[in-house]
Enzyme design. Sequence first.
Site, mmCIF file in Angstrom:
data_model
loop_
_atom_site.group_PDB
_atom_site.id
_atom_site.type_symbol
_atom_site.label_atom_id
_atom_site.label_comp_id
_atom_site.label_asym_id
_atom_site.label_seq_id
_atom_site.Cartn_x
_atom_site.Cartn_y
_atom_site.Cartn_z
ATOM 1 C CE1 TYR A 118 -7.970 0.540 1.316
ATOM 2 C CE2 TYR A 118 -8.757 0.136 -0.804
ATOM 3 C CZ TYR A 118 -7.898 -0.166 0.124
ATOM 4 O OH TYR A 118 -6.958 -0.917 -0.086
ATOM 5 C CG ASP A 127 -2.186 0.948 0.983
ATOM 6 O OD1 ASP A 127 -2.759 0.809 -0.135
ATOM 7 O OD2 ASP A 127 -2.523 1.487 1.903
ATOM 8 C CE1 TYR A 174 -8.218 4.155 3.455
ATOM 9 C CE2 TYR A 174 -7.414 2.315 4.673
ATOM 10 C CZ TYR A 174 -7.310 3.441 4.019
ATOM 11 O OH TYR A 174 -6.027 3.607 3.466
ATOM 12 C CD GLU A 187 -8.973 -0.303 -4.731
ATOM 13 O OE1 GLU A 187 -8.864 -1.056 -3.731
ATOM 14 O OE2 GLU A 187 -8.235 0.731 -5.211
ATOM 15 C CB CYS A 243 -8.694 4.089 -4.590
ATOM 16 S SG CYS A 243 -7.427 4.172 -3.231
#
Length: 229
Positions: free
Chosen positions: A148, A53, A172, A214, A144
């Site tokens: 998330y 990440d 998140y 993802e 993204c």
Amino acid sequence: MSGVPTTPRNAWSNDLWSDVDAIYAGIIAHPFVTGLTDGSLDHRAFAQYVAQDVHYLRDYAKALAIVSAKAPSLADTAMFARHAAEVFDVELELHATLLPQLGLDADALAAVPATPTTRAYTSYLLAVAYGGSFAEGLAAILPCYWIYARVGSALAASGSSEPRYQLWIDSYGSDEFAATVDEVLALTDRVGPTLGAAEEAAARTHFVTTSRYEWMFFDAAHRREEWPI
């Protein structure tokens, strides 16, 4: 529910999301994601996820900056520029907290190569941001944000007994992150009706493609993916 981004009925973003319903269902059911709450996720897989990440976010911030430069108004440019800065200020701060707990440090992380999935995803993002229109870049970076926020909100309902995983969920699943995503969704819904058929089709293709990435990103960490040769 707390932390859930909102969109008005009949918004273009709803059309986009309808294209990825099955992908999101696969993400939320993936053993990497379910393992964050039930504690079954291998800590080594989570460490690999965090390491990858960091690679991803460095390029994601660049993609945000490119999209920012193509934005239709000064306010939109400022929003994406702010979000690009927040990648460093907020998300990498989370990593700074997690890395020592996972037995990683910045020097060791620099020696960890990006995996095939990470390299493919970031290369695609940057190619679309550089070579596509503003709408295409926006569609490519949107999953993204949005996925998330949805995952974070879903996991926040049950939480985790593992403190390291709870940190991730808190980040998140927060109202603050949902508000950030709402800003991008509001812009998305302003842009959608202005697009011609060809540009809208291209944007929707990018949205689906990065949503697939993802899923692949979580899956690659779960498998502890390496280069085969």
